[in-house]
Design a protein around this motif. Structure first.
Motif, PDB file in Angstrom:
ATOM      1  N   SER A 120       0.806  -1.229   0.000  1.00 40.25           N
ATOM      2  CA  SER A 120       0.000   0.000   0.000  1.00 40.25           C
ATOM      3  C   SER A 120       0.833   1.271   0.000  1.00 40.25           C
ATOM      4  O   SER A 120       0.280   2.363  -0.040  1.00 40.25           O
ATOM      5  N   SER A 172       2.689   2.502  -2.339  1.00 43.13           N
ATOM      6  CA  SER A 172       2.557   3.244  -3.598  1.00 43.13           C
ATOM      7  C   SER A 172       1.239   3.995  -3.694  1.00 43.13           C
ATOM      8  O   SER A 172       1.092   4.888  -4.544  1.00 43.13           O
ATOM      9  N   SER A 173       0.269   3.665  -2.842  1.00 43.75           N
ATOM     10  CA  SER A 173      -1.029   4.339  -2.902  1.00 43.75           C
ATOM     11  C   SER A 173      -0.992   5.734  -2.286  1.00 43.75           C
ATOM     12  O   SER A 173      -1.924   6.520  -2.468  1.00 43.75           O
TER      13      SER A 173
END
Length: 876
Positions: free
Chosen positions: A472, A474-475
């Motif tokens: 997560s 990269s989110s």
């Protein structure tokens, strides 16, 4: 003259108030206004008749008039206003001369801080009529604004021990906590009573028994009119104006300091606890600093400052709080901490351009134990509770107790080391620091999400905390800021922005780097190999280069030698029998300039004149003073082309050459000690290495003569230099002839012995120092002192700082009451001597201690306060 000296003044105030309350009738006001308007029209001339008159509201309007002002096209009255404003306003004056000004100042009037009040320069007689009209208008409309001062009360009663009264035109009235006092009203304390008064400007006044004062103010200054008795004033810091204390025979002016004034029948005595005050009395002005005291008459003697303020409730509070801290510290020292670490699994994973490395042990359990001890003592101590509540810590969210609980819980998931690192290269994009720690067991992400987020939420129930895993990460939005906590399989990464956390995660994915092979990395690994508990390492050279890469180094920095700094390494560890704490400043090559003033370790013979019972001592072995002056002259000469000329002029005025006659006569070694009785004045001594005693004595005589010439020019008393033969030795005495003003000492005695000049405030102390040297009972020969010295391969040191409060705390008992004495005995019991040593190697300076690094006894500030040598109040 005291403004409120007689109670008849109250009737005068009442009469003035009645006059102010009178209002002229409408016809009188109309006639006066018409007369003023006619005068203004005469001054404005054609500008008024043309209808071009516009209001001047502030700096922006003044600046709009500057072109016409410079062309002399303004009407006389308007030119007068511009001219006067330019004298008062630094910003507009700079603007008028084409210099850059702060745009924030352009919308309002800005006056230079000054004690002159409003001053109008009339220029020439041709402007007299218009100027007089403007002045009348200003006085009429501004009288209440400036002269009468701001509206509201002048003081509030913060505390009363006993009885206190308000004395005003309507008689006396008993005061209670929270009562407010207006201008013209006296505050009087009864016998055996104290009161604390808070002034409207934030200043605090403690009143002793039978003290009487009133407070007045205008828009610039505040004045305490002390009619009688003793007060201690903690003046609030001011940007403009002054706080004054006006006593019957003196006036004290301050801008922000702590001092006492004792006004009695025989005269007044002013004592300074912290800062600087100016005292005017008997046509003289004395400038006092911390520990100084002045009396207005010869019949009022000088006393230790501790005695002068011994009635203060703050002293009781200070001693009580420090006694609590001593107990707390003794308990905290029993908490076991993690042992030394000999390697780091995180260091090999860092980027090669890392410039800051902080490695600390996992202290979760130790912090929890420390918090439990603190909370137990907090529950038992009213003094500690008051301090905790006033500090605001009890109202924080989350509370310190809650945060420590969270840290302890999180620490159970982590390894034995936490590392904080920072990069300072163009490729690092100015990212902030990153925290890393090994993850030893699963469940950390869930704990952080379920517990820490709630603790860190703000009043709007939102949190800047982002807990993510590798999937997560990269989110997160680009540039996302807050507390970003990345929980990897085996590593916790914490940063202040998403970019830096993502960059570190990519770095960890790549495995080991070349950082451990760099010179900086190797230096850190060398520290680990010897064992360390806490380590701070900074590549200062690279940090400075990246910060100032586009800036040309100044000559002053180059001459100082500190532009050669390479690394700063600080460590805390444990040796075979004692703690070992060190700070090392490393250089690129040989130290030079100011950085070379600390000489290599050498025997310090001056310590042989300091007794084993000394309370404090500082020793220093430095470069030869003549060479130090060469460095100083080179630095100032590089910055000032006229320096050599000015130096030659100074040498001529002094009648000697500072370098060749004075500095060359001195050696590079010196010791300063607090050694002997502390009452009525502290027994200090200075032992200075001397190469040529005859040349030094001649230089001293010339300096005294030069000082007396300068004193004669300003009609001030000078100095006297006398000598006497005692026991076959010559003793010299320098005394100040200034009456009334007493610093720590007004007498300096000195003699020469075995290559040293010994200086002290009395001849008896000089004789005692010589006897200590002859008997071999000095501090340097003391086994207890030597046991405190750090263990290393050095036989000597370059500098040393020693403190031992026990020998000098006991004599203070005569100055304290029974309650204070009990607290002082607690401090003496808990007091532990300590030593720090410094070593000047060719390419480094190292500071070492066998105790806690840079940890002086907490009672030390209070001791200085009791002796009148330092600040008042360490606990507020």
């Amino acid at each position: 003259m005291n403004f409120f000296r007689s109670k008849q003044d109250a009737r005068l105030d009442q009469a003035i108030s009645e006059l102010r309350a009178e209002h002229p009738d409408a016809n009188t006001l109309s006639a006066s206004a018409e007369h003023v308007w006619q005068k203004l029209q005469e001054g404005l001339g054609e500008e008024a008749t043309a209808g071009a008159l516009q209001r001047i509201r502030g700096c922006a309007d003044i600046r709009a008039l500057l072109p016409a002002f410079h062309q002399q096209e303004l009407a006389p009255a308007r030119a007068l206003i511009v001219e006067d404003h330019l004298k008062e306003c630094i910003s507009c004056r700079s603007y008028a001369h084409g210099r850059t000004v702060d745009s924030k100042t352009s919308d309002s009037w800005r006056m230079e801080p000054t004690s002159r009040g409003f001053q109008w320069s009339f220029g020439s007689l041709s402007f007299a009529a218009a100027s007089l009209a403007v002045l009348v208008a200003l006085v009429w409309t501004g009288r209440n604004w400036y002269v009468d001062g701001p509206p509201g009360t002048r003081a509030r009663i913060d505390s009363i021990a006993g009885l206190a009264y308000r004395v005003g035109p309507t008689g006396e009235q008993m005061l209670k906590l929270g009562d407010e006092v207006s201008q013209g009203e006296f505050i009087r304390t009864a016998a055996n009573s104290h009161a604390t008064v808070r002034l409207f400007d934030g200043s605090k006044v403690e009143m002793n028994q039978r003290a009487e004062l009133a407070v007045s103010a205008n828009r610039l200054n505040t004045t305490i009119h002390l009619d009688q008795g003793g007060i201690i004033v903690q003046a609030a810091h001011r940007h403009t104006g002054h706080l004054y204390v006006s006593a019957p025979d003196c006036t004290v002016a301050v801008t922000g300091t702590v001092f006492s004034v004792n006004s009695g029948t025989k005269g007044s005595r002013v004592s300074v606890i912290e800062g600087e005050v100016h005292v005017k009395h008997s046509g003289l002005e004395s400038i006092l600093h911390s520990g100084d005291q002045v009396a207005t008459t010869s019949s009022v003697g000088l006393v230790p400052v501790s005695q002068e303020i011994g009635w203060s409730d703050d002293l009781n509070h200070e001693l009580a709080l420090l006694a609590e801290f001593s107990k707390l510290r003794e308990k905290l020292e029993t908490i076991p901490t993690p042992g030394p670490r000999y390697e780091s699994k995180i260091l090999p994973l860092l980027a090669p351009d890392t410039v800051l490395y902080i490695g600390i042990p996992n202290l979760g359990d130790a912090l929890q134990q420390a918090n439990q001890i603190f909370q137990q003592q907090l529950a038992q101590s009213k003094v500690l509770q008051d301090w905790w509540n006033k500090s605001g810590n009890s109202n924080q969210h989350p509370t310190p107790e809650e945060l420590i609980g969270q840290i302890q819980a999180i620490s159970q998931y982590l390894g034995n080391e936490v590392v904080i690192t920072f990069r300072a290269s163009p490729g690092a994009n100015d990212h902030g620091p990153i925290l890393l720690a090994e993850v030893k067991q699963p469940g950390l992400k869930e704990y952080l999400q379920n517990h820490l987020a709630a603790s860190l939420s703000n009043p709007q129930a939102t949190s800047d905390l982002h807990v993510v895993d590798q999937q997560s990460l990269s989110s997160l939005a680009a540039g996302e800021r807050g507390m970003i906590m990345l929980v990897r399989t085996n590593m916790l990464v914490v940063g202040g922005d998403s970019a830096s956390v993502q960059e570190m995660s990519a770095q960890l994915d790549g495995g080991a780097t070349q950082f451990a092979a760099t010179d900086f990395g190797q230096r850190i690994l060398n520290v680990y190999s010897q064992g360390t508990e806490t380590l701070v390492a900074a590549n200062l050279g690279q940090i400075l280069n990246s910060t100032h890469s586009q800036q040309q180094e100044s000559n002053a920095l180059q001459n100082s030698g500190f532009n050669d700094i390479k690394y700063l390494i600080a460590t805390r560890g444990q040796g075979p029998s004692q703690a070992d704490n060190r700070i090392t400043l490393e250089f690129n090559g040989q130290r030079r300039g100011v950085a070379s003033w600390l000489a290599a370790p050498a025997p310090v013979g001056s310590l042989d004149y300091v007794s084993a019972n000394a309370g404090a001592a500082v020793s220093f072995v430095g470069k030869q003073p003549a060479l130090v002056l060469d460095d100083v002259f080179a630095t100032f000469g590089a910055a000032d082309p006229n320096f050599s000329k000015n130096l030659a002029q100074l040498n001529t005025e002094l009648g000697l050459n500072l370098r060749d006659d004075l500095a060359s006569a001195l050696g590079g070694e010196m010791t300063l000690a607090l050694d002997g009785p502390v009452l009525p004045t502290p027994s200090w001594k200075a032992i200075i290495e001397v190469n040529q005693s005859g040349a030094l004595q001649l230089a001293i005589e010339k300096l005294v003569q030069a000082a007396n010439r300068e004193a004669q020019k300003s009609n001030r008393p000078g100095l006297t230099l006398n000598q006497a033969q005692v026991g076959g030795r010559t003793f010299y005495t320098i005394q100040s002839q200034s009456p009334g003003l007493a610093a720590v000492t007004s007498e300096y005695d000195y003699t020469f012995a075995d290559g040293y000049m010994i200086v002290a405030p009395s001849r008896a102390l000089l004789i005692a120092a010589i006897e200590t040297h002859a008997n071999g009972t000095s501090l340097a020969r003391s086994s207890s002192f030597r046991a405190l010295l750090p263990s290393d391969n050095q036989a000597n040191f370059s500098a040393m700082l020693y403190q031992n409060l026990s020998p000098i705390l006991k004599p203070l008992a005569s100055q304290l009451n029974s309650g204070q004495l009990a607290m002082l005995q607690q401090l003496a019991t808990d007091s532990k001597p300590s030593v720090m040593c410094a070593y000047g190697e060719s390419d480094r300076i190292e500071v070492a201690s066998s105790g806690k690094l840079l940890d002086l006894n907490p009672a030390f500030p209070t001791l200085l306060h009791l002796l009148g040598l330092s600040d008042h109040g360490t606990s507020r």
